[in-house]
Design a protein around this motif. Structure first.
Motif, mmCIF file in Angstrom:
data_model
loop_
_atom_site.group_PDB
_atom_site.id
_atom_site.type_symbol
_atom_site.label_atom_id
_atom_site.label_comp_id
_atom_site.label_asym_id
_atom_site.label_seq_id
_atom_site.Cartn_x
_atom_site.Cartn_y
_atom_site.Cartn_z
ATOM 1 N N LEU A 34 0.857 -1.185 0.000
ATOM 2 C CA LEU A 34 0.000 0.000 0.000
ATOM 3 C C LEU A 34 0.895 1.237 0.000
ATOM 4 C CD1 LEU A 34 -3.162 -0.002 0.161
ATOM 5 C CD2 LEU A 34 -2.904 0.920 2.452
ATOM 6 N N ASP A 35 0.748 2.080 -1.019
ATOM 7 C CA ASP A 35 1.616 3.254 -1.101
ATOM 8 C C ASP A 35 1.129 4.352 -0.145
ATOM 9 O OD1 ASP A 35 -0.494 4.632 -2.296
ATOM 10 O OD2 ASP A 35 0.334 4.530 -4.314
ATOM 11 N N TYR A 36 1.849 5.480 -0.129
ATOM 12 C CA TYR A 36 1.551 6.551 0.836
ATOM 13 C C TYR A 36 0.206 7.211 0.570
ATOM 14 C CZ TYR A 36 2.973 9.885 -2.774
ATOM 15 O OH TYR A 36 3.057 10.628 -3.925
ATOM 16 N N MET A 37 -0.408 6.945 -0.610
ATOM 17 C CA MET A 37 -1.728 7.470 -0.921
ATOM 18 C C MET A 37 -2.822 6.439 -0.674
ATOM 19 S SD MET A 37 -1.524 10.644 -1.996
ATOM 20 C CE MET A 37 -3.012 10.889 -2.970
ATOM 21 N N ASN A 38 -2.441 5.327 -0.001
ATOM 22 C CA ASN A 38 -3.361 4.225 0.289
ATOM 23 C C ASN A 38 -3.891 3.549 -0.969
ATOM 24 O OD1 ASN A 38 -3.267 4.140 3.093
ATOM 25 N ND2 ASN A 38 -4.806 5.730 3.324
ATOM 26 N N ASN A 39 -3.061 3.496 -2.012
ATOM 27 C CA ASN A 39 -3.381 2.753 -3.225
ATOM 28 C C ASN A 39 -2.583 1.453 -3.238
ATOM 29 O OD1 ASN A 39 -4.983 4.890 -4.256
ATOM 30 N ND2 ASN A 39 -3.153 5.910 -5.020
ATOM 31 N N GLU A 40 -3.234 0.355 -3.576
ATOM 32 C CA GLU A 40 -2.507 -0.902 -3.708
ATOM 33 C C GLU A 40 -1.635 -0.852 -4.956
ATOM 34 O OE1 GLU A 40 -5.003 -4.338 -3.616
ATOM 35 O OE2 GLU A 40 -4.965 -4.463 -1.429
ATOM 36 N N GLN A 41 -0.355 -1.157 -4.789
ATOM 37 C CA GLN A 41 0.589 -1.195 -5.893
ATOM 38 C C GLN A 41 1.236 -2.577 -5.933
ATOM 39 O OE1 GLN A 41 0.717 1.252 -7.929
ATOM 40 N NE2 GLN A 41 0.121 3.090 -6.811
ATOM 41 N N THR A 42 1.612 -3.025 -7.117
ATOM 42 C CA THR A 42 2.320 -4.293 -7.240
ATOM 43 C C THR A 42 3.580 -4.097 -8.068
ATOM 44 O OG1 THR A 42 0.277 -5.595 -7.083
ATOM 45 C CG2 THR A 42 2.199 -6.693 -8.022
ATOM 46 N N TRP A 43 4.700 -4.481 -7.472
ATOM 47 C CA TRP A 43 5.972 -4.441 -8.186
ATOM 48 C C TRP A 43 6.234 -5.804 -8.806
ATOM 49 C CZ3 TRP A 43 11.188 -6.095 -6.107
ATOM 50 C CH2 TRP A 43 12.199 -5.830 -7.036
ATOM 51 N N LEU A 44 6.423 -5.831 -10.119
ATOM 52 C CA LEU A 44 6.707 -7.072 -10.837
ATOM 53 C C LEU A 44 8.186 -7.074 -11.230
ATOM 54 C CD1 LEU A 44 3.565 -7.081 -13.146
ATOM 55 C CD2 LEU A 44 3.902 -8.435 -11.080
ATOM 56 N N PRO A 45 9.036 -7.764 -10.484
ATOM 57 C CA PRO A 45 10.465 -7.762 -10.807
ATOM 58 C C PRO A 45 10.730 -8.369 -12.187
ATOM 59 C CG PRO A 45 10.067 -8.711 -8.627
ATOM 60 C CD PRO A 45 8.740 -8.591 -9.306
ATOM 61 N N LYS A 46 11.702 -7.814 -12.890
ATOM 62 C CA LYS A 46 12.095 -8.371 -14.177
ATOM 63 C C LYS A 46 12.701 -9.755 -13.969
ATOM 64 C CE LYS A 46 13.014 -3.786 -16.094
ATOM 65 N NZ LYS A 46 14.061 -2.847 -16.581
ATOM 66 N N PRO A 47 12.343 -10.718 -14.818
ATOM 67 C CA PRO A 47 12.830 -12.088 -14.602
ATOM 68 C C PRO A 47 14.287 -12.274 -14.985
ATOM 69 C CG PRO A 47 11.501 -11.984 -16.595
ATOM 70 C CD PRO A 47 11.406 -10.630 -15.950
ATOM 71 N N ASN A 48 14.948 -13.179 -14.252
ATOM 72 C CA ASN A 48 16.298 -13.664 -14.576
ATOM 73 C C ASN A 48 17.380 -12.591 -14.554
ATOM 74 O OD1 ASN A 48 15.138 -16.248 -15.039
ATOM 75 N ND2 ASN A 48 14.560 -15.588 -17.108
ATOM 76 N N VAL A 49 17.120 -11.474 -13.894
ATOM 77 C CA VAL A 49 18.131 -10.410 -13.747
ATOM 78 C C VAL A 49 18.014 -9.840 -12.328
ATOM 79 C CG1 VAL A 49 18.148 -9.775 -16.187
ATOM 80 C CG2 VAL A 49 16.559 -8.620 -14.618
ATOM 81 N N ARG A 50 18.915 -8.942 -12.009
ATOM 82 C CA ARG A 50 18.828 -8.200 -10.755
ATOM 83 C C ARG A 50 17.995 -6.947 -11.009
ATOM 84 N NH1 ARG A 50 22.493 -7.769 -6.230
ATOM 85 N NH2 ARG A 50 22.310 -5.743 -5.172
ATOM 86 N N ASP A 51 16.925 -6.794 -10.259
ATOM 87 C CA ASP A 51 16.020 -5.659 -10.463
ATOM 88 C C ASP A 51 15.800 -4.952 -9.135
ATOM 89 O OD1 ASP A 51 14.443 -3.925 -11.862
ATOM 90 O OD2 ASP A 51 12.674 -5.217 -11.923
#
Length: 517
Positions: free
Chosen positions: A78-95
């Motif tokens: 939940l971000d500082y504005m109370n919105n649900e956010q989803t981080w999708l890491p890039k596959p097979n690398v350092r993200d």
């Protein structure tokens, strides 16, 4: 004396000027760090799980059988504005992602195939968290301070300690249908697993008590995990067959065994909103025990509650403050958007505009779902050159020809599986007076364009639907699921609104129409 006075006067002037300038020299106080850094190392490209693989790391002889999968499995917060956010890491690398944080703790959640509870990580403001993956399950490490593994990776710890890394009883309450393959006894099996889950609840409570006593977890994390566990048990009791069974057996239980209801102090909503179990709690109590509506669309269907009633009830519910209402009204509108007609979407979007203070999420919703109701009477399309045209003009431009119209999407597995048969059908009918029209519904343009190349559709009539969520044309055509096929005659008249699929009778259907012309 005069000389001493002169020196004294000089010192006084110097002191006064130095005192006046001193405030500008004071260093500002260093604020507490207000960022959290997440680092993902080699996230999986796909999260596919064989249902019969009931233990993490179990090796199977083959990959046959039903599969469960998450197309994308990121970290939700939940971000500082109370919105649900989803981080999708890039596959097979350092993200890496840097997240603004204005509270002491922030929760990150991700899906786990083996449990009915999310894997959750409770981290502090200022933390740098590194995620590595084992069997598609992330394990966290905090680099800037020392945290016990039992605390940071509690979900993996309890899964191994209490359930030997196998399916949990909590998960089997609803998933036994797929795992035990016993459709006939599904409801009774669910009740049996519920009773087992109650015993596992006691075992886990004891585990948490021992971890707190040994100082393996902090009191903050202890209370957080206990609340999440209590909420999980409440979710079980809301399941239709479990609820019915509890009501039927209520009179048979003594006072010591009567099911206790778990709840939160809603006066603490603002501070609790960052926790997913609390948001689940808000969702549960705001469904008001509404009966499910059953929908059957031939080969597909679903169950859903009347989100219009839910929306109006949330507005009137005095238990919820504005923060809670902001979250719940968007949640209820999502149900309206998925299951109800355009007039309802428009009516309740206006209500949402009038009753939410979260303008950022409102703007995002309108942009993401293209909620422009001013052109609902049209089906607006763009082609591969990004030129705009309406569906009615596509019909006019192809007047004099038979049309076989395919509603599909790049994410739709049965749609994509049918494309080889569709290409084969086009070749077989290439000398006939017929055109194949492909319309992408509820898709992403970049994915649509890639799928056209992959499925060899480049030489066909391809269009991207721009306003599928608000188009009465889609609604009037009765398109509730895809793939969906239509047939128009050379006069531009719809003669079959539910045509057969390629490879499943479409060829015979079209041949018959072409010979009867």
């Amino acid at each position: 004396m005069k000389s001493e006075l002169t020196i004294y006067f000089f010192l006084l002037i110097t002191l006064l000027f130095s005192c006046k300038e001193e405030p500008n020299k004071i260093e500002p106080k260093i604020k507490k760090p207000n960022i959290i850094v997440l680092i993902s190392i080699n996230a999986p490209a796909k999260y596919t799980h064989l249902i019969k693989q009931d233990s993490i790391g179990k090796t199977l002889k083959d990959s046959l059988g039903p599969k469960a999968f998450y197309i994308k499995n990121g970290f939700t917060y939940l971000d500082y504005m109370n919105n649900e956010q989803t981080w999708l890491p890039k596959p097979n690398v350092r993200d890496t992602i840097v997240i603004e944080c204005y509270s002491e703790y922030l929760e990150f959640t991700t899906n786990n195939f083996f449990t009915s509870i999310h894997d959750t990580f409770l981290v502090k403001n200022g933390d740098t968290v590194v995620f590595n993956y084992n069997y598609n399950i992330p394990k966290a490490e905090i680099t800037n301070r020392k945290v016990n593994n039992e605390e940071l990776n509690y979900n993996s710890y309890r899964h191994k300690k209490l359930f030997s890394n196998k399916y949990t009883s909590h998960h089997l309450i609803f998933a036994n249908l797929f795992i035990d393959n016993d459709i006939k006894n599904y409801e009774q099996n669910s009740i049996d697993y519920f009773n087992k889950a109650k015993n596992d609840f006691i075992r886990e409570t004891q585990l948490l008590d021992s971890l707190l006593k040994s100082k393996s977890i902090t009191e903050t994390n202890y209370n957080y995990r206990k609340d999440a566990l209590n909420m999980l048990m409440e979710k079980h009791k809301k399941l239709k067959n479990i609820k019915k069974w509890l009501e039927q057996n209520k009179s048979l239980r003594d006072k010591e065994t009567i099911e206790q209801l778990f709840g939160f102090d809603l006066a603490k909503t603002d501070s609790l909103m960052k926790f997913s179990f609390f948001r689940d709690y808000l969702n549960n109590i705001s469904k008001y025990d509404l009966e499910f509506i059953e929908e059957n669309n031939g080969n597909s269907g679903g169950f859903y509650i009347d989100s219009r009633i839910r929306f109006d009830s949330i507005l009137k519910d005095r238990r919820f403050n504005q923060v809670a209402k902001n979250y719940l009204l968007f949640n209820a509108y999502d149900g309206i958007g998925q299951n109800f007609r355009i007039k309802d979407k428009e009516k309740y979007f206006k209500k949402l505009q009038e009753n939410t203070t979260n303008r950022e999420q409102l703007d995002k919703l309108q942009k993401d779902y293209k909620l422009d109701f001013s052109k609902s009477d049209k089906l607006i399309l763009t082609d591969l050159k990004n030129d705009t045209i309406t569906f009615s003009n596509v019909l006019k431009n192809n007047k004099g020809k038979w049309l076989y119209v395919d509603f599909w999407a790049s994410w739709c597995k049965p749609c994509r599986e049918t494309m080889p048969e569709s290409n084969k059908l086009k070749k077989e009918l290439k000398n006939e007076n017929i055109e194949f029209i492909y319309l992408a519904l509820n898709d992403r343009k970049e994915n649509w364009q890639k799928a056209i190349k992959t499925d060899s559709l480049s030489n066909s009539h391809n269009y991207f639907i721009e306003n599928g969520n608000v188009s009465k044309v889609v609604e009037d055509l009765g398109i509730k699921t895809i793939p969906h096929y239509l047939i128009y005659n050379p006069n531009g008249e719809l003669i079959n609104g539910f045509a057969n699929r390629p490879g499943e009778g479409a060829k015979e259907q079209l041949r018959k129409l072409l010979t009867e012309k």
